[in-house]
Write an enzyme that holds these catalytic residues in place. Structure first.
Site: not given
Length: 304
Positions: A277, A250, A110
């Site tokens: 995610h 995601d 991320s």
């Protein structure tokens, strides 16, 4: 079994907390993997299961809590302008100096993948490869992707989100419940939420300076200082082997990470079917296997 040690590394007048997982049987020719957590400000807890790569690949795995969160120095009174990507690049380079400036692989999840890209475009010589996991190449693309995913939520959930964001009441229980609908689809699809993720989230909520300053109140309402961030125009400078991974569901939608594949020479991608995610939590063995193959391919042929 691997051995875990922790330490505090001085960084300017502050301290960075570091967790080192060392395999009992190191494999010849492997170099350490440095894991960059997300947020910004989510701390390392939710990605600590990647320490299993120590036993699985015979390499050392280094986690750390970035400045401002977790067990590192917190700076709740720092000015908004203090929290920049360059600060976290400097912190990373400081860790490399502490560990002797040997070669490393870098994996970022991320925001960690965004930070990894910032590191890679600077061509820091110790970095041998980069794994960008569930990350956007620009926050404009991230916001567009979030808007597309929000449009697929139940209408009453969309209305609740829109109303509270317009009113500035993003801590209202109804808003947080609506946020949870998005999270359960696109952030982490495991029920109940894994404890590692809960641990990272709780520490962020207890002292949210970094997350709220740089990102905003949640994953899809980005109003912080990163809202205009982009690395797209610099990606051609990346010279290390790069792997880009994401989940089918995601919140980092394909359009957000495609620039990495389009613009980083020789980069490769992998999408995990059925994941979102937090792919590394939802499909941990499969995720680590993909990462391990990539790292093995790009280990040097000599000991460091």
């Amino acid at each position: 079994m691997s051995t875990v040690s922790t330490l505090l590394v001085p960084f300017r007048e502050w301290q960075t907390w570091v967790r080192v997982t060392t395999p009992d049987r190191p494999r010849s020719g492997t170099i350490p993997l440095v894991v960059l957590h997300g947020g910004p400000g989510m701390a390392h807890d939710y990605v600590r299961n990647l320490a299993a790569l120590a036993d699985e690949t015979g390499r050392t795995v280094i986690h750390y809590d970035q400045l401002g969160c977790g067990r590192s120095t917190h700076l709740p009174d720092a000015e908004t302008e203090f929290w920049t990507p360059q600060l976290f690049v400097d912190e990373f380079e400081n860790l490399l100096r502490h560990f002797g400036s040997g070669s490393v692989h870098v994996l970022g999840q991320s925001w960690g993948g965004m930070l990894g890209a910032e590191i890679a475009v600077r061509r820091i010589p110790q970095v041998q490869s980069l794994a960008i996991c569930n990350s956007p190449a620009s926050m404009r693309l991230w916001a567009q992707g979030a808007a597309e995913l929000r449009a697929l939520l139940p209408q009453e959930v969309q209305d609740t989100l829109d109303r509270h964001e317009a009113d500035g009441t993003v801590t209202d229980p109804d808003y947080l419940e609506a946020t949870g609908v998005f999270y359960s689809r696109h952030v982490c699809r495991i029920v109940p939420t894994p404890q590692d993720f809960v641990d990272s989230e709780l520490q962020m909520e207890a002292e949210p300076t970094v997350y709220h300053t740089m990102n905003g109140p949640n994953e899809f309402h980005v109003i912080g200082t990163l809202r205009d961030w982009s690395v797209i125009d610099r990606l051609a400078s990346v010279s290390v082997p790069t792997l880009v991974v994401a989940g089918e569901f995601d919140e980092a939608t394909p359009a957000t990470w495609q620039p990495f594949l389009d613009l980083i020479p020789g980069s490769i991608g992998h999408v995990f079917a059925g994941a979102s995610h937090c792919t590394h939590l939802e499909q941990p063995e499969e995720f680590r296997a993909v990462i391990a193959r990539f790292l093995d391919t790009h280990d040097p042929q000599h000991d460091l």
